[in-house]
Structures are given as structure tokens and as C-alpha cells.
Design a protein around this motif. Structure first.
Motif, mmCIF file in Angstrom:
data_model
loop_
_atom_site.group_PDB
_atom_site.id
_atom_site.type_symbol
_atom_site.label_atom_id
_atom_site.label_comp_id
_atom_site.label_asym_id
_atom_site.label_seq_id
_atom_site.Cartn_x
_atom_site.Cartn_y
_atom_site.Cartn_z
ATOM 1 N N GLY A 296 0.820 -1.388 -0.117
ATOM 2 C CA GLY A 296 -0.317 -0.013 0.230
ATOM 3 C C GLY A 296 0.797 0.928 0.222
ATOM 4 N N TYR A 297 0.062 2.216 0.531
ATOM 5 C CA TYR A 297 1.046 3.628 0.609
ATOM 6 C C TYR A 297 0.656 3.695 1.906
ATOM 7 C CZ TYR A 297 -0.906 4.111 -4.603
ATOM 8 O OH TYR A 297 -0.946 3.832 -5.850
ATOM 9 N N TRP A 298 2.053 4.437 1.836
ATOM 10 C CA TRP A 298 2.723 4.263 3.675
ATOM 11 C C TRP A 298 2.780 6.255 3.349
ATOM 12 C CZ3 TRP A 298 8.151 3.956 5.803
ATOM 13 C CH2 TRP A 298 8.233 4.318 6.991
ATOM 14 N N VAL A 299 2.153 6.663 4.337
ATOM 15 C CA VAL A 299 2.203 8.301 5.436
ATOM 16 C C VAL A 299 3.099 8.083 6.839
ATOM 17 C CG1 VAL A 299 0.658 9.828 5.665
ATOM 18 C CG2 VAL A 299 -0.369 8.334 3.932
ATOM 19 N N SER A 300 3.872 8.686 6.346
ATOM 20 C CA SER A 300 4.839 8.719 7.358
ATOM 21 C C SER A 300 5.451 9.795 7.613
ATOM 22 C CB SER A 300 6.101 7.279 7.148
ATOM 23 O OG SER A 300 7.074 7.996 6.095
ATOM 24 N N VAL A 301 6.403 10.515 8.882
ATOM 25 C CA VAL A 301 6.540 11.621 9.297
ATOM 26 C C VAL A 301 8.230 10.948 9.495
ATOM 27 C CG1 VAL A 301 7.249 12.990 10.759
ATOM 28 C CG2 VAL A 301 4.679 12.914 9.988
ATOM 29 N N ARG A 302 9.482 11.658 8.804
ATOM 30 C CA ARG A 302 10.564 11.423 9.189
ATOM 31 C C ARG A 302 11.506 12.239 8.886
ATOM 32 N NH1 ARG A 302 11.140 7.016 3.809
ATOM 33 N NH2 ARG A 302 9.312 6.240 4.154
ATOM 34 N N ASP A 303 11.621 13.485 10.107
ATOM 35 C CA ASP A 303 12.300 14.763 9.241
ATOM 36 C C ASP A 303 12.388 15.536 10.769
ATOM 37 O OD1 ASP A 303 9.783 16.131 10.031
ATOM 38 O OD2 ASP A 303 10.202 17.331 8.299
ATOM 39 N N LEU A 304 12.112 14.302 11.840
ATOM 40 C CA LEU A 304 11.792 14.245 13.388
ATOM 41 C C LEU A 304 13.664 14.297 13.764
ATOM 42 C CD1 LEU A 304 9.006 12.826 14.054
ATOM 43 C CD2 LEU A 304 9.104 15.421 13.725
ATOM 44 N N ALA A 305 14.285 15.119 15.213
ATOM 45 C CA ALA A 305 15.916 15.303 14.798
ATOM 46 C C ALA A 305 16.186 14.268 16.103
ATOM 47 C CB ALA A 305 15.896 16.535 15.643
ATOM 48 N N THR A 306 15.305 14.774 17.191
ATOM 49 C CA THR A 306 15.335 13.385 18.529
ATOM 50 C C THR A 306 14.411 13.120 18.537
ATOM 51 O OG1 THR A 306 14.505 15.969 19.650
ATOM 52 C CG2 THR A 306 16.834 15.402 18.971
ATOM 53 N N ARG A 307 14.199 11.680 20.105
ATOM 54 C CA ARG A 307 13.461 10.934 20.529
ATOM 55 C C ARG A 307 11.484 12.397 20.397
ATOM 56 N NH1 ARG A 307 11.833 5.838 20.050
ATOM 57 N NH2 ARG A 307 10.887 4.228 22.332
ATOM 58 N N GLU A 308 12.850 13.197 21.582
ATOM 59 C CA GLU A 308 11.858 13.615 22.347
ATOM 60 C C GLU A 308 10.512 14.546 21.377
ATOM 61 O OE1 GLU A 308 14.999 13.406 22.745
ATOM 62 O OE2 GLU A 308 14.873 13.005 25.263
#
Length: 257
Positions: free
Chosen positions: A142-154
């Protein structure tokens, strides 16, 4: 009598001296050969030298003979063939391979045996004789929607709380992802649904991405002998009912052997 004896002794002494000194026989091998003096060169006048014909020296003839012998080349002998040499059969032309690809087509991949059996039944109803096979590969899910530009776990945890506060609850933080701190916002079989989710996330202030999601494992393919060379199978015949089969491909059948 005494005088006669002295005379005999004197005669013997004289004979001994004559035989050892005067009359000496020398062997022919011990004799030094007598060298004959070469006559002095004759003085030739310039007029006489011009009239005399030039003589060809004998050594040049010998050199010519030697040169003739050097020009002779040995006969060429073909090398013996090794008894272990194996003659390879001629390779098939590329045209034959292309024709084989045009006479057989593979449809797939199918996620499970149920989808493959349903596709086989559809192909039989169209007059084909399908053959099923399984192999290791990748299946589009399928088509996956994600957010990948987060610098830290917090920062990823804060974004997750913000999404939940805005009614987007089917979100989770992927463990051990590469890159790290990735938020998964869902996998959708329909691109329009994935696009709507992406717009909702953008409205909150995040930067989502849409990409293809695949999984590795066993997949099913169906080989079909075409009725005519170059015939194309319409994959829309498999996209019916609630259990639609998406993202099917058409490939040339793998060569046997």
C-alpha cells in the motif's frame, strides 16, 4: 800384440762417434716442413689493370649458398587437439528468446494462495491454461504515510502527542527505523485516502511523506501461455469485488532449465 789391441780400441771409438753424431737418421714426422717462399707481387701498370676483367671472389658464392639455405622455412604443423576439449553447442539466437517472451506472460505477485487461486479461475474463464508457482520476492502492501524529519526522540514523542490531540490516533513511533524517530501514520491501498491523511498532518504543522510500502516473503505468480504473440492480459479483470488485488505486474515467463 799390444799395439794391435790399441788399434782395435781406437777403431771402435771412431766408429761409435761416427754413428752417434754424423750418421743420424731423422724421422719424417720430426722434420720441419720446408716453407716455399711466395713470389713477390708482380708490378702491374695502370693500363693493364684497366684491361683485366674483374674476377668474382669465391667466398661470395659460398655466402649466397648459405643465404639460400636460411630462406627455407619449416612446414607448418597444426597443433594436436586435446582429448578433453568439449565442443560447445551454438548458442540460441536472441530472436528466439524474444519470441518466447512474447508467447508467455507471468501475472503477479499475489499475496497468498487464495488470491492466486481466484486469479487462476478468472484466467480459465477467459480461455487460458494458467500455471501457478511460488518464489521469494517483494509484495506491495500500500501507500505509506510517515513523518521522517524529526531530529530527536523527544521531538517525535511531542509530535505524536500533537497528532493524538487533533484526532489522529492510529499513529505509532517505529522502533529501530532507519532513519530513526519515524512516525507511521498508516498504510492505505487507495492513493486518495493516503493523500487526505497527508493533508490532515500538514495542517497540524508537520511534513508527511507518501511512499510505497513493501514486504519481503513468499509471493505467487501465474504463468499464462498467450494465444497470440504479443498479446496483453488485462489486469483489471482481477480488481473486482471486495477483495481487490492491487498492483499487479506483467512479466515474461522465466526460462525453464
Amino acid at each position: 800384440m799390444r799395439a794391435f789391441c790399441l788399434l782395435l780400441l781406437l777403431v771402435n771409438a771412431l766408429y761409435f762417434i761416427w754413428s752417434q753424431v754424423i750418421d743420424v737418421q731423422v724421422s719424417s714426422l720430426d722434420r720441419v716442413p720446408i716453407r716455399i717462399a711466395a713470389p713477390p707481387p708482380r708490378i702491374v701498370l695502370a693500363k693493364e689493370a684497366q684491361n683485366e676483367p674483374a674476377e668474382q671472389p669465391q667466398p661470395e658464392e659460398e655466402e649466397e649458398r648459405v643465404a639460400d639455405l636460411r630462406d627455407i622455412t619449416p612446414p607448418q604443423v597444426a597443433p594436436l587437439e586435446s582429448p578433453t576439449t568439449v565442443q560447445r553447442p551454438p548458442s540460441a539466437p536472441e530472436q528466439t528468446t524474444r519470441e518466447d517472451a512474447l508467447t508467455c506472460s507471468s501475472v503477479g505477485p499475489f499475496a497468498d494462495l487464495g488470491q492466486a487461486s481466484q486469479a487462476q479461475a478468472t484466467l480459465r474463464s477467459l480461455g487460458f491454461a494458467p500455471r501457478q508457482r511460488v518464489e521469494q520476492g517483494e509484495l506491495w502492501t500500500g501507500y505509506w504515510v510517515s513523518v521522517r524529519d524529526l531530529a530527536t526522540r523527544e521531538a517525535a514523542e511531542d509530535a505524536l502527542k500533537t497528532l493524538n490531540a487533533n484526532g489522529i490516533t492510529d499513529v505509532y513511533l517505529m522502533p529501530g527505523s532507519d532513519p530513526p524517530n519515524v512516525l507511521s501514520l498508516g498504510v492505505f491501498s487507495d492513493y486518495q485516502r493516503a493523500q487526505r491523511r497527508s493533508e490532515e498532518v500538514k495542517a497540524i504543522g508537520l511534513n508527511p511523506q507518501i511512499s510505497d510500502r513493501k514486504r519481503a516473503g513468499s509471493v505467487f505468480w501465474i504463468d499464462v501461455d498467450l494465444k497470440e504473440p504479443g498479446q496483453t492480459i488485462d489486469t483489471s479483470v482481477f480488481q473486482v469485488g471486495q477483495s481487490r488485488i492491487l498492483r499487479l505486474e506483467l512479466r515474461g515467463c522465466p526460462q525453464s532449465g
